[in-house]
Each structure stands twice: as C-alpha cells, then as structure tokens.
Design a protein around this motif. Structure first.
Motif, PDB file in Angstrom:
ATOM      1  N   LYS A 214      43.086  26.613  47.788  1.00 35.98           N
ATOM      2  CA  LYS A 214      42.776  28.046  47.762  1.00 35.98           C
ATOM      3  C   LYS A 214      41.894  28.506  48.908  1.00 35.98           C
ATOM      4  O   LYS A 214      41.786  29.697  49.154  1.00 35.98           O
ATOM      5  CB  LYS A 214      42.105  28.391  46.422  1.00 35.98           C
ATOM      6  CG  LYS A 214      43.034  28.207  45.220  1.00 35.98           C
ATOM      7  CD  LYS A 214      42.526  28.941  43.994  1.00 35.98           C
ATOM      8  CE  LYS A 214      43.536  28.941  42.867  1.00 35.98           C
ATOM      9  NZ  LYS A 214      43.678  27.662  42.189  1.00 35.98           N
ATOM     10  N   GLY A 226      44.215  33.727  47.638  1.00 38.62           N
ATOM     11  CA  GLY A 226      45.248  33.594  46.616  1.00 38.62           C
ATOM     12  C   GLY A 226      45.945  32.243  46.653  1.00 38.62           C
ATOM     13  O   GLY A 226      46.672  31.893  45.715  1.00 38.62           O
ATOM     14  N   TYR A 269      52.077  28.331  33.555  1.00 34.59           N
ATOM     15  CA  TYR A 269      51.409  27.593  34.623  1.00 34.59           C
ATOM     16  C   TYR A 269      50.066  27.135  34.076  1.00 34.59           C
ATOM     17  O   TYR A 269      49.219  27.962  33.746  1.00 34.59           O
ATOM     18  CB  TYR A 269      51.270  28.551  35.800  1.00 34.59           C
ATOM     19  CG  TYR A 269      50.344  28.210  36.945  1.00 34.59           C
ATOM     20  CD1 TYR A 269      49.064  27.689  36.763  1.00 34.59           C
ATOM     21  CD2 TYR A 269      50.733  28.467  38.247  1.00 34.59           C
ATOM     22  CE1 TYR A 269      48.227  27.430  37.835  1.00 34.59           C
ATOM     23  CE2 TYR A 269      49.892  28.222  39.324  1.00 34.59           C
ATOM     24  CZ  TYR A 269      48.641  27.704  39.097  1.00 34.59           C
ATOM     25  OH  TYR A 269      47.806  27.465  40.152  1.00 34.59           O
ATOM     26  N   ASN A 285      48.317  30.670  33.959  1.00 37.81           N
ATOM     27  CA  ASN A 285      48.989  31.832  34.525  1.00 37.81           C
ATOM     28  C   ASN A 285      50.297  31.984  33.770  1.00 37.81           C
ATOM     29  O   ASN A 285      50.893  30.993  33.333  1.00 37.81           O
ATOM     30  CB  ASN A 285      49.247  31.659  36.026  1.00 37.81           C
ATOM     31  CG  ASN A 285      47.939  31.650  36.814  1.00 37.81           C
ATOM     32  OD1 ASN A 285      47.048  32.455  36.559  1.00 37.81           O
ATOM     33  ND2 ASN A 285      47.818  30.722  37.739  1.00 37.81           N
ATOM     34  N   ARG A 287      53.143  32.978  34.813  1.00 35.27           N
ATOM     35  CA  ARG A 287      54.155  33.189  35.859  1.00 35.27           C
ATOM     36  C   ARG A 287      54.191  31.967  36.765  1.00 35.27           C
ATOM     37  O   ARG A 287      53.335  31.088  36.653  1.00 35.27           O
ATOM     38  CB  ARG A 287      53.732  34.401  36.683  1.00 35.27           C
ATOM     39  CG  ARG A 287      52.261  34.246  37.092  1.00 35.27           C
ATOM     40  CD  ARG A 287      51.796  35.131  38.182  1.00 35.27           C
ATOM     41  NE  ARG A 287      50.373  34.908  38.430  1.00 35.27           N
ATOM     42  CZ  ARG A 287      49.877  33.933  39.185  1.00 35.27           C
ATOM     43  NH1 ARG A 287      50.687  33.064  39.792  1.00 35.27           N
ATOM     44  NH2 ARG A 287      48.579  33.789  39.353  1.00 35.27           N
ATOM     45  N   GLY A 289      53.458  29.952  40.177  1.00 37.77           N
ATOM     46  CA  GLY A 289      52.336  29.994  41.112  1.00 37.77           C
ATOM     47  C   GLY A 289      52.803  30.352  42.515  1.00 37.77           C
ATOM     48  O   GLY A 289      53.953  30.132  42.879  1.00 37.77           O
ATOM     49  N   ASP A 290      51.877  30.886  43.270  1.00 36.48           N
ATOM     50  CA  ASP A 290      52.141  31.188  44.675  1.00 36.48           C
ATOM     51  C   ASP A 290      50.970  30.611  45.462  1.00 36.48           C
ATOM     52  O   ASP A 290      49.852  31.055  45.264  1.00 36.48           O
ATOM     53  CB  ASP A 290      52.230  32.715  44.854  1.00 36.48           C
ATOM     54  CG  ASP A 290      52.775  33.110  46.210  1.00 36.48           C
ATOM     55  OD1 ASP A 290      52.661  32.310  47.155  1.00 36.48           O
ATOM     56  OD2 ASP A 290      53.308  34.227  46.320  1.00 36.48           O
ATOM     57  N   PRO A 291      51.146  29.587  46.277  1.00 34.78           N
ATOM     58  CA  PRO A 291      52.374  29.083  46.872  1.00 34.78           C
ATOM     59  C   PRO A 291      52.970  27.828  46.231  1.00 34.78           C
ATOM     60  O   PRO A 291      53.843  27.210  46.859  1.00 34.78           O
ATOM     61  CB  PRO A 291      51.924  28.757  48.300  1.00 34.78           C
ATOM     62  CG  PRO A 291      50.530  28.212  48.109  1.00 34.78           C
ATOM     63  CD  PRO A 291      49.961  28.995  46.952  1.00 34.78           C
ATOM     64  N   GLU A 292      52.575  27.435  45.018  1.00 28.33           N
ATOM     65  CA  GLU A 292      53.166  26.224  44.434  1.00 28.33           C
ATOM     66  C   GLU A 292      54.696  26.303  44.376  1.00 28.33           C
ATOM     67  O   GLU A 292      55.395  25.312  44.629  1.00 28.33           O
ATOM     68  CB  GLU A 292      52.652  25.996  43.008  1.00 28.33           C
ATOM     69  CG  GLU A 292      51.207  25.521  42.924  1.00 28.33           C
ATOM     70  CD  GLU A 292      50.224  26.649  42.748  1.00 28.33           C
ATOM     71  OE1 GLU A 292      50.515  27.773  43.231  1.00 28.33           O
ATOM     72  OE2 GLU A 292      49.171  26.435  42.145  1.00 28.33           O
TER      73      GLU A 292
HETATM   74  N1  GLY Z   1      48.247  29.372  43.461  1.00 27.57           N
HETATM   75  C1  GLY Z   1      47.496  29.983  42.447  1.00 27.57           C
HETATM   76  C2  GLY Z   1      48.201  31.033  41.709  1.00 27.57           C
HETATM   77  O1  GLY Z   1      49.376  31.268  41.854  1.00 27.57           O
HETATM   78  O2  GLY Z   1      47.542  31.679  40.906  1.00 27.57           O
END
Ligand code: GLY
Ligand code: AMP
Length: 404
Positions: A214, A226, A269, A285, A287, A289-292
């Motif tokens: 992060k 993020g 998540y 989460n 939803r 993940g971003d960027p997972e």
């Molecule tokens: N990579 C953390 C998130 O999507 O919240």
C-alpha cells in the motif's frame, strides 16, 4: 451471455479481460469504463454511484449478468436494485456490503461467527477511546468505522499516538461521519495476505492468494495509498491453506450474514495477518481488491465468467479454481504527487512496448484527450507480468513498466 461490468479502474479492466476470454461471452459492456476497457467492451457514460442509471442501462442492454467492481455502488444498494429488476448481479446486497462499509459491523459479525481477529473495542467518545486504550495496552490500531479511502487506519506505537489519532477523528472530525465511530484494536504483527473468494451466499471458492503493497514508494516506503502493487501466489498460502482459511473465515461469515437475512453473493476479500498464533482478519472488503485482481486473474486457467454467473445464481460448486504455474507481479504507475494530489493531462506513451514484452497493461486513471492518451487520476496504470518465480515476474514487470 451479455455482461455489464460496473467500474472504471484497473480492477475492472482485469475483470473485463478475464470475462472477455470466456467462450460463454457474447457481448461485453462497461459503465463507465476507461480507455483501456474500451478496447474490450462497449463503454457507457453512467457513473458508478448512479444506481438508477446503472439499472436502466443493464435493463436496456438486456444484460444476463452485471459484475459490480467498486464498493460505493454496493453500499448504495446497486446489487439489490438489479435483483429487484430481475437482473442477475455478482456483488453483495447493501446489507451484506456493510461488512466493508462498517468496521464495527464487521467486528460484530466476526465475534458472532467465531472468526479469529484482533481484540477490539468500539468508541464514539474520548472517554470510551481512553477506556479501550487502557484495556488493550499502548500498541493499538485506531480505525475509522466508515469508508475512508485508505485514510482511516492509524497504526500506533504508543498510547499518546493512539489518543491523538482518536482525538483527530472523534473531536477534530478529520474524516467526517466515517470517523465518528472508531474501532480500536490490538496491534498484531506478521506478513499480510489478501484472500479473495467467490461466494454465492453459502459456497466459497477461494482465488489464489495475493499480497498487496500500500505504500507509495518502491521498497515499501512512504505514505499509504489505495495499493501500489501486488503479487500472487503467496508461498505460505497454498490451495490447502486457502481452503482452511475459507472454512474458518469466509464460510462462518457467510453463515452469520445469512442468519441475519443478508446473503453474501460476490467477492469476499479477507485481509489477513499471518501471526504466530495463526491467521487473523484485519479487514473485509465486499469486492475484488485493487490491484490484487490485476495479479490474480491473469493466472486463472478456468473460465471466470462461468463461476461469476454460477455465484450470482446461487449455484456455485465447491470446485477449486485452477491457476497457471508460476507467478504474477503487478506494479502500479501513479501520477506525480499521488497520494496527496495528482497531476493529470500528462501524455502516456509506451504501452505497446510494455505489452510487446508480454506484460498486461491495465488502465486505471487514464483519459483520451484529442485522441491522445493522458493521465487522469492518481493510480494511472497497472502493469502485470508473469514469470517462473516471483523474482522473475517482478523483473519482467519493472522492465515492462520502464517502457512507459
Ligand atoms: N488493495 C486493497 C484494496 O483493494 O482495498
Ligand atoms: P485495514 O484497512 O483495516 O486493512 O488496515 C490497513 C492496514 O493497516 C493493513 O493493511 C495493515 O497493514 C494495518 N493494520 C490494520 N489492522 C491492524 C492490526 N490489528 N495490527 C497491525 N496492523 C494493522
């Protein structure tokens, strides 16, 4: 199938790429999408938080499935509104998305479900905050209850720092309503891992584990963002360990939510810390993940669309997902000034050269201006490369990113 993906980031670009590879796909739409997504899908200018607009769009497109990327529309009830309109949606109801929207609610669910997590207290006044600090000792983490775009978590070294963090949120209202209620929890140590899982309300199918980073700088330095990069798989979490976590974390949470009338259909998540005493949940989460997602989906060998559709219809089979061997590493390219501010309108060049090296380049904050691709946000692109090992994938990802 006719599929609509809701969102405009790198995560949604990766979702579109995986869905686009499915033999089941007929037509792919996105709203609002971005210039990268527009290479794969027809984009429609409907904002992610325009619930009515998204439902009207899905109906007019006669979408067979809507896949919802970001948390904002989930918390606003987009999945509920779609289902009411008779449209299948991959994404939890507003009631189930509270797992992400309220950290206190997530703690309550975990306590009721017996899911391992840090000891914690909820505080809405400084007196309660001080009592929590006294009960937990000095090393705590102060978390805003609500959505705070990555700014709501302060990891504290001592009680004075924790008290200052609580004061800023509760009295200073630094995060507005999101910080009017706090979760104060014991500070844990250990490596972190993100275990995302497809859920149909009851059945859980984990995706390969990932770890995200992060902090803004290379070498894990500087302020939190993020998410600046990710890799997958995580050697400590093989398929057996992932199944075990799904059974001790995801499944009990789904059962507890269903008991409360809030079935979780979508991607759950779990952000975990692998402590000496075993995995502990840091956050949920509701939803992908971003960027997972950009590191995990390119490794999938199975048809993602089939599983998303099965989940949306409550018919997900507990069949493990197959991944390609080797590893994937994602590096995010951000604008100068991010996360504090971000420059926009800067021309972007070199994407074709990065792709020529075998990397995937996902768009996040990009725009077309006079036919030219320019930056339009903090996180601009996510570059994913593969390799036989994580080290090789990382070298490939940085080499591809250097082309841009
Ligand atoms: N990579 C953390 C998130 O999507 O919240
Ligand atoms: P969260 O949004 O809850 O995942 O928190 C953001 C980051 O804060 C996590 O990725 C961890 O690095 C850190 N963090 C959160 N909770 C804890 C905890 N209980 N102990 C130590 N670090 C934590």
């Amino acid at each position: 199938m006719r599929v609509l993906v809701v969102g405009a980031g790198g995560r949604e670009h990766a979702l579109c790429a995986s869905i686009g590879a499915s033999p089941r796909l007929g037509v792919l739409h996105a709203a609002p999408g971005n210039p990268g997504i527009a290479e794969l899908a027809t984009c429609h200018p409907v904002r992610v938080d325009d619930v009515e607009g998204q439902v009207a769009l899905a109906a007019s497109l006669r979408a067979d499935l809507v896949v919802i990327g970001p948390e904002a529309p989930l918390v606003l009830g987009l999945a509920d509104a779609l289902r009411q309109a008779g449209i299948a949606a991959f994404g939890p109801s507003a009631a189930a998305a509270r797992l992400e929207g309220s950290k206190a609610f997530a703690k309550e669910i975990m306590a009721a479900a017996g899911v391992p997590t840090a000891r914690s207290h909820v505080a809405t006044t400084m007196a309660e905050a001080r009592a929590a600090l006294a009960a937990l000792g000095g090393q705590v983490v102060v978390k805003a209850d609500g959505l705070a775009a990555g700014k709501g978590v302060i990891v504290c070294d001592d009680a004075a720092e924790a008290e200052a963090a609580a004061l800023e949120m509760l009295v200073g209202a630094s995060l507005g309503e999101a910080g009017a209620r706090l979760v104060i929890e014991e500070r844990l140590t250990g490596p972190e891992v993100s275990l995302l899982a497809l859920c149909d309300g009851r059945t859980v199918v984990p995706l390969p584990a990932a770890q995200d980073f992060k902090r803004i700088g290379d070498g894990d330095a500087g302020p939190n963002t993020g998410g600046m990069g990710a890799y997958s798989p995580v050697p400590a979490i093989d398929a057996v360990a992932a199944r075990e976590i799904a059974e001790t974390v995801h499944e009990p949470v789904l059962r507890e939510l269903e008991r409360r009338g809030a079935r979780f259909v979508g991607c759950l998540y779990a952000g975990l810390m692998l402590t000496a005493a075993g995995p502990r949940v840091l956050e949920f989460n509701a939803r992908f993940g971003d960027p997972e997602t950009q590191a995990v989906l390119p490794r999938l060998a199975d048809d993602l669309l089939e599983r998303l559709d099965d989940a949306a219809r409550g018919q997900l089979e507990q069949r493990a997902l197959n991944a390609h061997p080797g590893a994937a590493v994602t590096v995010v390219l951000a604008s100068r000034g991010y996360p504090a501010t971000s420059e926009s309108g800067v021309p972007i060049e070199g994407i074709a050269a990065a792709r020529a090296r075998g990397a995937d380049v996902y768009h996040a904050g990009t725009a077309l201006r006079d036919g030219r691709l320019v930056t339009a946000g903090g996180r601009v692109l996510a570059v994913t490369a593969r390799g036989a090992s994580i080290a090789e994938a990382r070298a490939n990802a940085y080499a591809a990113a250097d082309e841009i």
